[in-house]
Motif scaffolding. Sequence first.
Motif, PDB file in Angstrom:
ATOM      1  N   MET A   1      44.662  15.313  34.061  1.00  0.00           N
ATOM      2  CA  MET A   1      43.958  16.414  35.098  1.00  0.00           C
ATOM      3  C   MET A   1      42.452  16.387  35.255  1.00  0.00           C
ATOM      4  O   MET A   1      41.863  16.367  36.152  1.00  0.00           O
ATOM      5  CB  MET A   1      44.314  17.614  34.792  1.00  0.00           C
ATOM      6  N   GLU A   2      41.968  16.005  34.140  1.00  0.00           N
ATOM      7  CA  GLU A   2      40.498  16.022  33.759  1.00  0.00           C
ATOM      8  C   GLU A   2      39.743  14.945  34.527  1.00  0.00           C
ATOM      9  O   GLU A   2      39.035  14.828  35.150  1.00  0.00           O
ATOM     10  CB  GLU A   2      40.156  16.108  32.503  1.00  0.00           C
ATOM     11  N   SER A   3      40.718  13.631  34.245  1.00  0.00           N
ATOM     12  CA  SER A   3      40.190  12.271  34.761  1.00  0.00           C
ATOM     13  C   SER A   3      40.558  12.244  36.354  1.00  0.00           C
ATOM     14  O   SER A   3      39.593  11.593  37.002  1.00  0.00           O
ATOM     15  CB  SER A   3      41.330  11.309  34.279  1.00  0.00           C
ATOM     16  N   ALA A   4      41.217  12.844  36.803  1.00  0.00           N
ATOM     17  CA  ALA A   4      41.689  12.989  38.391  1.00  0.00           C
ATOM     18  C   ALA A   4      40.627  13.939  39.023  1.00  0.00           C
ATOM     19  O   ALA A   4      40.521  13.849  40.315  1.00  0.00           O
ATOM     20  CB  ALA A   4      43.024  13.724  38.635  1.00  0.00           C
ATOM     21  N   GLY A   5      39.647  14.673  38.269  1.00  0.00           N
ATOM     22  CA  GLY A   5      38.810  15.544  38.813  1.00  0.00           C
ATOM     23  C   GLY A   5      39.215  16.984  39.258  1.00  0.00           C
ATOM     24  O   GLY A   5      38.556  17.477  39.835  1.00  0.00           O
ATOM     25  N   PHE A   6      40.380  17.397  38.613  1.00  0.00           N
ATOM     26  CA  PHE A   6      40.731  18.866  38.746  1.00  0.00           C
ATOM     27  C   PHE A   6      39.747  19.763  38.295  1.00  0.00           C
ATOM     28  O   PHE A   6      39.058  19.573  37.180  1.00  0.00           O
ATOM     29  CB  PHE A   6      42.144  19.170  38.578  1.00  0.00           C
ATOM     30  N   ASP A   7      39.582  20.806  38.959  1.00  0.00           N
ATOM     31  CA  ASP A   7      38.664  21.996  38.113  1.00  0.00           C
ATOM     32  C   ASP A   7      39.429  23.018  37.589  1.00  0.00           C
ATOM     33  O   ASP A   7      39.923  23.912  37.667  1.00  0.00           O
ATOM     34  CB  ASP A   7      38.101  22.777  39.521  1.00  0.00           C
ATOM     35  N   GLY A   8      39.586  22.475  36.099  1.00  0.00           N
ATOM     36  CA  GLY A   8      40.345  23.346  35.088  1.00  0.00           C
ATOM     37  C   GLY A   8      41.775  22.777  35.141  1.00  0.00           C
ATOM     38  O   GLY A   8      42.157  22.147  36.035  1.00  0.00           O
ATOM     39  N   CYS A   9      42.384  23.334  34.127  1.00  0.00           N
ATOM     40  CA  CYS A   9      44.041  23.013  34.235  1.00  0.00           C
ATOM     41  C   CYS A   9      44.781  24.184  33.471  1.00  0.00           C
ATOM     42  O   CYS A   9      43.994  24.527  32.421  1.00  0.00           O
ATOM     43  CB  CYS A   9      44.226  21.620  33.444  1.00  0.00           C
ATOM     44  N   ALA A  10      45.818  24.663  33.913  1.00  0.00           N
ATOM     45  CA  ALA A  10      46.318  25.710  33.246  1.00  0.00           C
ATOM     46  C   ALA A  10      48.066  25.244  32.979  1.00  0.00           C
ATOM     47  O   ALA A  10      48.548  24.398  34.016  1.00  0.00           O
ATOM     48  CB  ALA A  10      46.415  27.041  34.023  1.00  0.00           C
ATOM     49  N   VAL A  11      48.623  25.516  31.922  1.00  0.00           N
ATOM     50  CA  VAL A  11      49.863  25.202  31.561  1.00  0.00           C
ATOM     51  C   VAL A  11      50.795  26.388  31.484  1.00  0.00           C
ATOM     52  O   VAL A  11      50.305  27.249  30.533  1.00  0.00           O
ATOM     53  CB  VAL A  11      49.961  24.139  30.336  1.00  0.00           C
ATOM     54  N   ARG A  12      51.628  26.662  32.197  1.00  0.00           N
ATOM     55  CA  ARG A  12      52.546  27.897  32.059  1.00  0.00           C
ATOM     56  C   ARG A  12      53.882  27.467  31.965  1.00  0.00           C
ATOM     57  O   ARG A  12      54.492  26.532  32.631  1.00  0.00           O
ATOM     58  CB  ARG A  12      52.382  28.798  33.417  1.00  0.00           C
ATOM     59  N   ASP A  13      54.677  28.492  31.144  1.00  0.00           N
ATOM     60  CA  ASP A  13      56.383  28.091  31.126  1.00  0.00           C
ATOM     61  C   ASP A  13      56.938  28.702  32.460  1.00  0.00           C
ATOM     62  O   ASP A  13      56.314  29.676  32.833  1.00  0.00           O
ATOM     63  CB  ASP A  13      56.879  28.774  29.988  1.00  0.00           C
ATOM     64  N   VAL A  14      57.909  27.885  32.820  1.00  0.00           N
ATOM     65  CA  VAL A  14      58.390  28.156  33.968  1.00  0.00           C
ATOM     66  C   VAL A  14      59.756  29.287  33.710  1.00  0.00           C
ATOM     67  O   VAL A  14      60.511  28.847  32.833  1.00  0.00           O
ATOM     68  CB  VAL A  14      58.927  27.205  34.946  1.00  0.00           C
ATOM     69  N   PRO A  15      59.809  30.446  34.053  1.00  0.00           N
ATOM     70  CA  PRO A  15      60.579  31.479  33.553  1.00  0.00           C
ATOM     71  C   PRO A  15      62.171  30.952  33.941  1.00  0.00           C
ATOM     72  O   PRO A  15      62.213  30.912  34.924  1.00  0.00           O
ATOM     73  CB  PRO A  15      60.146  32.765  34.452  1.00  0.00           C
ATOM     74  N   GLY A  16      62.765  31.353  32.848  1.00  0.00           N
ATOM     75  CA  GLY A  16      64.062  30.818  33.080  1.00  0.00           C
ATOM     76  C   GLY A  16      64.625  29.517  32.765  1.00  0.00           C
ATOM     77  O   GLY A  16      65.871  29.343  33.099  1.00  0.00           O
ATOM     78  N   THR A  17      63.669  28.668  32.637  1.00  0.00           N
ATOM     79  CA  THR A  17      63.787  27.472  32.278  1.00  0.00           C
ATOM     80  C   THR A  17      63.344  26.841  31.330  1.00  0.00           C
ATOM     81  O   THR A  17      62.593  27.421  30.389  1.00  0.00           O
ATOM     82  CB  THR A  17      63.380  26.670  33.424  1.00  0.00           C
ATOM     83  N   ASP A  18      63.539  25.363  30.967  1.00  0.00           N
ATOM     84  CA  ASP A  18      62.966  24.931  29.751  1.00  0.00           C
ATOM     85  C   ASP A  18      61.775  23.719  30.336  1.00  0.00           C
ATOM     86  O   ASP A  18      61.567  22.762  29.859  1.00  0.00           O
ATOM     87  CB  ASP A  18      63.928  24.132  28.953  1.00  0.00           C
ATOM     88  N   LEU A  19      61.155  24.362  31.393  1.00  0.00           N
ATOM     89  CA  LEU A  19      60.049  23.541  31.854  1.00  0.00           C
ATOM     90  C   LEU A  19      58.833  24.077  31.813  1.00  0.00           C
ATOM     91  O   LEU A  19      58.671  25.309  31.744  1.00  0.00           O
ATOM     92  CB  LEU A  19      60.489  23.399  33.558  1.00  0.00           C
ATOM     93  N   GLN A  20      57.810  23.231  32.056  1.00  0.00           N
ATOM     94  CA  GLN A  20      56.406  23.797  32.025  1.00  0.00           C
ATOM     95  C   GLN A  20      55.741  23.360  33.699  1.00  0.00           C
ATOM     96  O   GLN A  20      56.165  22.457  34.223  1.00  0.00           O
ATOM     97  CB  GLN A  20      55.341  23.254  31.169  1.00  0.00           C
ATOM     98  N   ALA A  21      54.853  24.384  34.234  1.00  0.00           N
ATOM     99  CA  ALA A  21      54.216  24.039  35.158  1.00  0.00           C
ATOM    100  C   ALA A  21      52.843  23.950  34.786  1.00  0.00           C
ATOM    101  O   ALA A  21      51.913  24.636  34.148  1.00  0.00           O
ATOM    102  CB  ALA A  21      54.329  25.430  35.997  1.00  0.00           C
ATOM    103  N   VAL A  22      52.266  22.547  35.146  1.00  0.00           N
ATOM    104  CA  VAL A  22      50.977  22.137  35.109  1.00  0.00           C
ATOM    105  C   VAL A  22      50.131  22.463  36.281  1.00  0.00           C
ATOM    106  O   VAL A  22      50.439  21.835  37.201  1.00  0.00           O
ATOM    107  CB  VAL A  22      50.695  20.712  34.603  1.00  0.00           C
ATOM    108  N   VAL A  23      49.136  23.173  36.155  1.00  0.00           N
ATOM    109  CA  VAL A  23      48.468  23.627  37.409  1.00  0.00           C
ATOM    110  C   VAL A  23      46.993  23.218  37.563  1.00  0.00           C
ATOM    111  O   VAL A  23      46.340  23.479  36.633  1.00  0.00           O
ATOM    112  CB  VAL A  23      48.470  25.028  37.726  1.00  0.00           C
ATOM    113  N   GLY A  24      46.562  22.765  38.604  1.00  0.00           N
ATOM    114  CA  GLY A  24      45.215  22.066  38.569  1.00  0.00           C
ATOM    115  C   GLY A  24      44.720  22.706  40.127  1.00  0.00           C
ATOM    116  O   GLY A  24      45.419  22.579  41.176  1.00  0.00           O
ATOM    117  N   GLU A  25      43.423  22.966  40.326  1.00  0.00           N
ATOM    118  CA  GLU A  25      42.923  23.465  41.377  1.00  0.00           C
ATOM    119  C   GLU A  25      41.685  22.321  41.609  1.00  0.00           C
ATOM    120  O   GLU A  25      40.981  21.837  40.711  1.00  0.00           O
ATOM    121  CB  GLU A  25      42.294  24.834  41.456  1.00  0.00           C
ATOM    122  N   ARG A  26      41.821  21.759  42.975  1.00  0.00           N
ATOM    123  CA  ARG A  26      40.653  21.118  43.430  1.00  0.00           C
ATOM    124  C   ARG A  26      39.521  21.784  43.765  1.00  0.00           C
ATOM    125  O   ARG A  26      39.483  22.687  44.412  1.00  0.00           O
ATOM    126  CB  ARG A  26      41.314  20.293  44.788  1.00  0.00           C
TER     127      ARG A  26
END
Length: 312
Positions: free
Chosen positions: A284-309
């Motif tokens: 995410m950093e290399s791509a140029g995103f302005d920060g990165c947040a990682v959140r668990d997706v409720p009710g699943t065994d998944l994570q959501a990696v979020v970046g803002e341009r």
Amino acid sequence: MPTRDRSQSSVESLALLWAARESGVIDALTTSAGTVEAVAETAGIDSRAARITVEALAAMGFIKRVGDEYEITNRALGFLAKRDVRSIGRLPHALDRFSLYADLPETMASGGSPALPDDWLRNRLGAHDATDESVVRACVTAAVREAPDATRVLDLGGASGVFAREFLARGRDVTLVDDADTVEVVRPLLSRAGVDLVAGDPTDPPVSGFKLVFAGDAFAGRDPAESRALVSGACDALEPGGAAVFVDSLHGRCSTDATAGRAVDALATGRGDLYDEATVRSWMESAGFDGCAVRDVPGTDLQAVVGERAVD
């Protein structure tokens, strides 16, 4: 994990179904053979093996006895219906994976990628389309929360379009980018639904200007370079201030079962790896995103990696 939802069948059931498919028993039953004797002759297997297999398939509900012969049931349609991915379900892809798992020692020794089973693409898309509705809703909800005012969504590597259709149901316009072979398979279904389909490389999308970019099973089956390129391509496709959401299971944050599932799939197909949060954050950093947040997706065994341009 969305496209890797595990079949509810036991290992023994999968082994039996896989053997029935590979030996020709299922082909025999779905074409011309209606008796145990006919199955043995058509498939070229031992009569005892044919009897045990046929009786077990009947007990599992894949065939039923009608008079003196056996007929297939709706549960077996996934082995026949390949044109519409909605009719395939999870089981054929589960058997495809089982086939690859059986060859794991050889694949691990060679370090290469094995030949994929016949109908791999359509079976994979069928399994993807059969992703649990609760998982689809949870993933789309996690994405929409990051850009609630986004009216146009780009679904990168959207496969069957199961997530794209959920975005549509929530009033968004959706563009799905995937490889040409995938788009050809899903076009009849998704074009009618209103999804804008674009054949292209998800790691280098030929479209841009989106407020929200979504990638489900973002890194599954992708090598590090390809995963890094997907993140970069998503950033390029965003308008300034837009958000990208990559959903997957991250090593160290997901369950042991999810980690084992990812590991065995990566080993069996010769593609992909186990990626942890630090690795994805570096992309995410290399791509140029302005920060990165990682959140668990409720009710699943998944994570959501979020970046803002960043806004220019």
